[in-house]
Design a protein around this motif. Structure first.
Motif, short mmCIF file in Angstrom:
data_model
loop_
_atom_site.label_atom_id
_atom_site.label_comp_id
_atom_site.label_asym_id
_atom_site.label_seq_id
_atom_site.Cartn_x
_atom_site.Cartn_y
_atom_site.Cartn_z
N VAL A 1 -5.63 1.64 6.94
CA VAL A 1 -6.94 1.00 7.08
C VAL A 1 -7.17 -0.01 5.95
N ILE A 2 -6.74 0.34 4.76
CA ILE A 2 -6.88 -0.58 3.63
C ILE A 2 -6.02 -1.82 3.87
N ALA A 3 -4.79 -1.59 4.33
CA ALA A 3 -3.88 -2.72 4.60
C ALA A 3 -4.49 -3.65 5.64
N ARG A 4 -5.07 -3.07 6.67
CA ARG A 4 -5.65 -3.89 7.72
C ARG A 4 -6.85 -4.68 7.20
N GLY B 1 -3.56 12.10 6.55
CA GLY B 1 -4.86 11.47 6.33
C GLY B 1 -4.80 10.37 5.26
N GLY B 2 -4.08 10.65 4.19
CA GLY B 2 -3.97 9.68 3.12
C GLY B 2 -3.21 8.44 3.56
N GLN B 3 -2.14 8.64 4.34
CA GLN B 3 -1.36 7.51 4.82
C GLN B 3 -2.18 6.65 5.77
N ARG B 4 -2.98 7.32 6.61
CA ARG B 4 -3.82 6.57 7.54
C ARG B 4 -4.83 5.71 6.79
N GLN B 5 -5.37 6.27 5.71
CA GLN B 5 -6.34 5.48 4.97
C GLN B 5 -5.66 4.28 4.32
N ARG B 6 -4.38 4.43 3.97
CA ARG B 6 -3.62 3.29 3.46
C ARG B 6 -3.49 2.21 4.54
N LEU C 1 -5.54 7.24 -3.68
CA LEU C 1 -6.15 6.13 -2.95
C LEU C 1 -7.12 5.35 -3.83
N LEU C 2 -7.82 6.08 -4.68
CA LEU C 2 -8.75 5.43 -5.59
C LEU C 2 -7.98 4.50 -6.53
N LYS C 3 -6.86 5.00 -7.01
CA LYS C 3 -6.00 4.21 -7.90
C LYS C 3 -5.52 2.96 -7.16
N VAL D 1 0.84 -1.21 0.00
CA VAL D 1 0.00 0.00 0.00
C VAL D 1 0.87 1.25 0.00
N ASN D 2 2.15 1.04 -0.31
CA ASN D 2 3.05 2.17 -0.49
C ASN D 2 3.39 2.94 0.76
N LEU D 3 3.42 2.26 1.90
CA LEU D 3 3.91 2.92 3.10
C LEU D 3 5.35 2.44 3.29
N ARG D 4 6.26 3.14 2.69
CA ARG D 4 7.66 2.73 2.69
C ARG D 4 8.54 3.80 3.30
#
Ligand SMILES: Nc1ncnc2c1ncn2[C@@H]1O[C@H](COP(=O)(O)OP(=O)(O)O)[C@@H](O)[C@H]1O
Ligand SMILES: Nc1ncnc2c1ncn2[C@@H]1O[C@H](COP(=O)(O)OP(=O)(O)O)[C@@H](O)[C@H]1O
Ligand code: SF4
Ligand SMILES: [Mg+2]
Ligand SMILES: [Mg+2]
Lengths: 329, 336
Positions: free
Chosen positions: A170-173, A163-168, A199-201, A145-148
């Motif tokens: 949540v998606i990962a979880r 905010g965008g990183q947090r949503q990543r 995020l949509l992408k 999810v690109n959290l590197r």
């Protein structure tokens, strides 16, 4: 066989009332949040659920996952009816059906490192032999999810993220248990445009990679274009129209859909000037006392006598298009 | 008042800055903004959250928290607002410059009836107006926004979101201010109610001939409403131009990327573009272009020095080194 199917789903909530008022009121009023909804989602498909706030989208998403008990109706997952599965049976099924909420800050524990937050579902469902293996799975997902660098993000806390990183996170979880089905409830709504599109992408890419099926809930019609195969438009607890983005957008059938589309502000002055404005007066009626007949009839410019009394059914119009309106009988 | 090329500037903002003082250092929320608002125009101010739109809007009324340090100049119909004391500002607010907020409840008193909001507003500024006349003015203002005068006796909470915003609009225009600042006035409304309110705002504005700064994060809303558009990014006004120039001939790399990343409804355009990365933190932010980290055209110079406001033509200003050939040697302008 569809992966997800609901039949005649109804959800009424008791009206929140204060104690004193409740003592003196005989009549038990109900919020008609979902009023007889039918839909199905094929495996690998994304169904968009759009509508204004209060139309019942969130309730619908929660019902499908049985996070909310239906008042009436049936829910099927992978061919099996799950409407009355026990809590334990549902718990086991949960790894296959996940939800992503709008507000990542509210859905993440502020004191839990994000790596641990993502690992948590693995622990609950007993996935991965040991902690080390689980950690590896989490790191892999963080990368995805690109959290590197993943190692670094593993140890951060939610408040240290944008905010965008947090949503990543949540998606990962949501995806760490490799679910088949994901309900995304306004998953990108709180994010700014430039980040929303990222995020949509990501969600589109993950869908292909993990072979996901989405129920994509949003109040923002434009975002559905990129991710949804089909769109269902909700109004006051009912689906009033169903079809592809192209059909719904270029040739809406239901008078409510027409109004909704004409009200969307276009980020393009020329497109906007071309657009016909069909803005109905008034606001959405209270779902405690929804109108009889067609829910849109009090605001509809084409209202006929029958519209006031009997609610129109959602019927096939052509191919994969459906509409609930007497104009198309 | 000054007149530029036949256009009269109601409001002029010069090298304007707002820095919030915090424990960790200054948050440079607005940092060197220059712009004018013409008479009877709607100037759209767009940008993503945190870029300084509300700070700029509220600064014009001087209603920022104490931690905000302002510098630069703001002229409203020729009057220098920054040198005004709070007492004098109170006389201007509501009368010459008014504000419409996203959530009207934050600026309405929940235990005051609608009519009292109006009479208080009117009589503070015009003590010579009688109670009766004030009520008449209130009734007329409500009528202009499509609310029956019978609702003067209601409390704000008895209104729906859309009706409350109508009432807020009526209240903000009852004294015919020269400049109305609307800060995300329709952001918490559903799209159909939003369309109703936008339509109303257009009608009202052409009727009372005020100028408006419309602050929004929604590129659809400004396309519909604004004559000119200012694009903000991380405390800078990065581009300012007439509406169609912004949409069809944008120059700043941020404006270009922003417009590409906004989901449109054109079914022939199925590409989803996006901007990598996130806007920078404004805390202690230093020199340089604030978009540099995300910019596809970044040059070394961009990171070292803040780009100047480059005047492309009479009506088009871009804060970007790509267009600043003549500035490179000019130290004085480079720090602007
Ligand atoms: N737990 C609840 N108790 C009472 N009413 C509720 C509850 N949850 C939702 N509602 C009501 O049900 C309706 C549908 O809400 P919701 O499903 O959240 O709609 P949406 O997601 O489309 O905005 C609304 O009127 C809402 O106030
Ligand atoms: N009272 C404050 N103290 C410190 N920083 C603030 C304060 N108010 C706003 N900010 C910061 O100033 C920047 C601009 O905020 P704001 O003007 O609200 O932006 P926008 O309206 O474009 O979303 C943001 O980084 C925000 O965090
Ligand atoms: S100044 Fe440089 S970094 Fe900034 S937008 Fe222009 S080219 Fe990009
Ligand atoms: Mg919802
Ligand atoms: Mg703001």
């Amino acid at each position: 066989m569809p992966l997800v199917k609901v039949e005649n789903l109804v959800k009424h909530f008791p009206v929140r009332m204060n104690f004193i008022k409740a003592l003196f009121t005989r009549e038990r009023k109900k919020v008609h949040a979902v009023n007889g909804v039918n839909f199905s989602i094929e495996e690998g498909e994304t169904l968009g659920l759009v509508g204004e706030s209060g139309s019942g989208k969130t309730t619908m998403g929660r019902l499908v996952l049985r996070l909310e008990e239906p008042t009436k109706g049936r829910i099927f997952f992978a061919g099996r009816e799950i409407t009355s599965l026990s809590a334990e049976e549902m718990r086991r099924l949960r790894r296959e059906m996940q939800i992503i909420f709008q507000d990542p800050l509210a859905s993440l524990n502020p004191y839990m490192r994000i790596g641990e937050a993502i690992r948590h579902p693995l622990v609950i469902h007993g996935i991965g032999e040991n902690k080390r293996k689980q950690r590896e799975m989490v790191l892999e997902m963080l990368e995805r999810v690109n959290l590197r660098p993943a190692e670094e993000f593993y140890n951060r806390f939610p408040r240290q993220l944008s905010g965008g990183q947090r949503q990543r996170v949540v998606i990962a979880r949501a995806l760490i248990t490799r679910p088949k089905f994901v309900v995304a409830d306004e998953a990108v709504a709180m994010l700014d445009v430039s980040v929303r599109s990222q995020l949509l992408k990501l969600m589109v890419d993950l869908k292909r990679e993990f072979n996901l099926t989405y129920l994509f809930i949003t109040h923002d019609l434009a975002t559905t274009k990129y991710i949804c195969n089909r769109i269902a438009v909700m109004y006051l607890g009912r689906i009033v129209e169903e079809g592809s983005f192209r059909d719904i957008y270029t040739d809406p059938l239901h008078p409510y859909t027409k109004a909704l589309i004409s009200a969307v502000p276009e980020p393009d002055p020329k497109a906007m000037e071309r657009k016909k404005k069909l803005i109905p007066e008034g606001e959405v009626p209270n779902p405690i006392d929804p109108p009889s007949g067609c829910p849109f009839h009090p605001r509809c410019p084409y209202v006929k006598e029958v519209c006031r009394t009997v609610p129109p059914e959602l019927k096939e119009y052509s191919g994969d298009r459906k509409v609930a309106c007497y104009l198309y009988d | 008042m000054n007149i530029v090329d036949g256009k009269e500037a109601v409001c002029r903002i010069e090298d304007f800055r707002v820095h919030y003082m915090t424990f960790d250092g200054p948050v440079k929320a607005v940092d060197g903004v220059n712009m004018e608002v013409y008479r009877e125009e709607t100037l759209g101010l767009v940008g993503e959250s945190g870029c300084g739109k509300s700070t700029l809007g509220s600064a014009l009324l001087k209603i920022l928290p104490r931690t905000a340090r302002m510098s630069g100049k703001v002229y409203l119909e020729g009057e220098d607002l920054m040198s005004k004391m709070e007492k004098e500002m109170q006389k201007l607010r509501g009368a010459k410059i008014a504000m419409i907020f996203q959530d009207p409840m934050t600026s309405l008193n929940p235990i005051m009836k609608v009519k009292d909001h109006f009479t208080e507003m009117i009589r503070t500024h015009k003590p010579e107006v009688s109670e009766e006349q004030a009520l008449e003015m209130a009734a007329r203002a409500l009528e202009e926004v499509g609310i029956s005068e019978s609702r003067l006796n209601d409390y704000p909470f008895q209104f729906s979101g859309g009706m409350r915003q109508r009432m807020m609009i009526a209240l903000s225009i009852v004294l015919r201010p020269a400049l109305v600042i609307a800060d995300e006035p329709t952001t918490s409304l559903d799209v159909i109610v939003q369309a109703q309110i936008l339509q109303l705002m257009k009608e009202i504005q052409s009727h009372i001939r005020s100028s408006m700064i419309l602050i929004t994060h929604d590129l659809g809303v400004v396309a519909e409403m604004a004559h000119r558009i200012g694009v903000m990014y991380a405390g800078h006004l990065v581009e300012l131009a007439p509406r169609d120039v912004i949409y069809y001939r944008p120059l700043h790399p941020y404006t270009v990327a922003l417009l590409e990343s906004v989901p449109n409804t054109d079914i022939n355009d199925m590409d989803l573009d996006y901007i990598e990365g996130y806007p920078p933190s404004l805390l202690n932010i230093g020199e340089g272009c604030r978009f540099a980290d995300r910019c596809p055209k970044v040059m070394k110079l961009c990171r070292d020095r803040t780009p100047p406001d480059v005047q492309i033509d009479e009506e088009h200003i871009v804060k970007c080194w790509l267009y600043a050939d003549s500035f490179e040697e000019d130290e004085d302008n480079a720090s602007g």
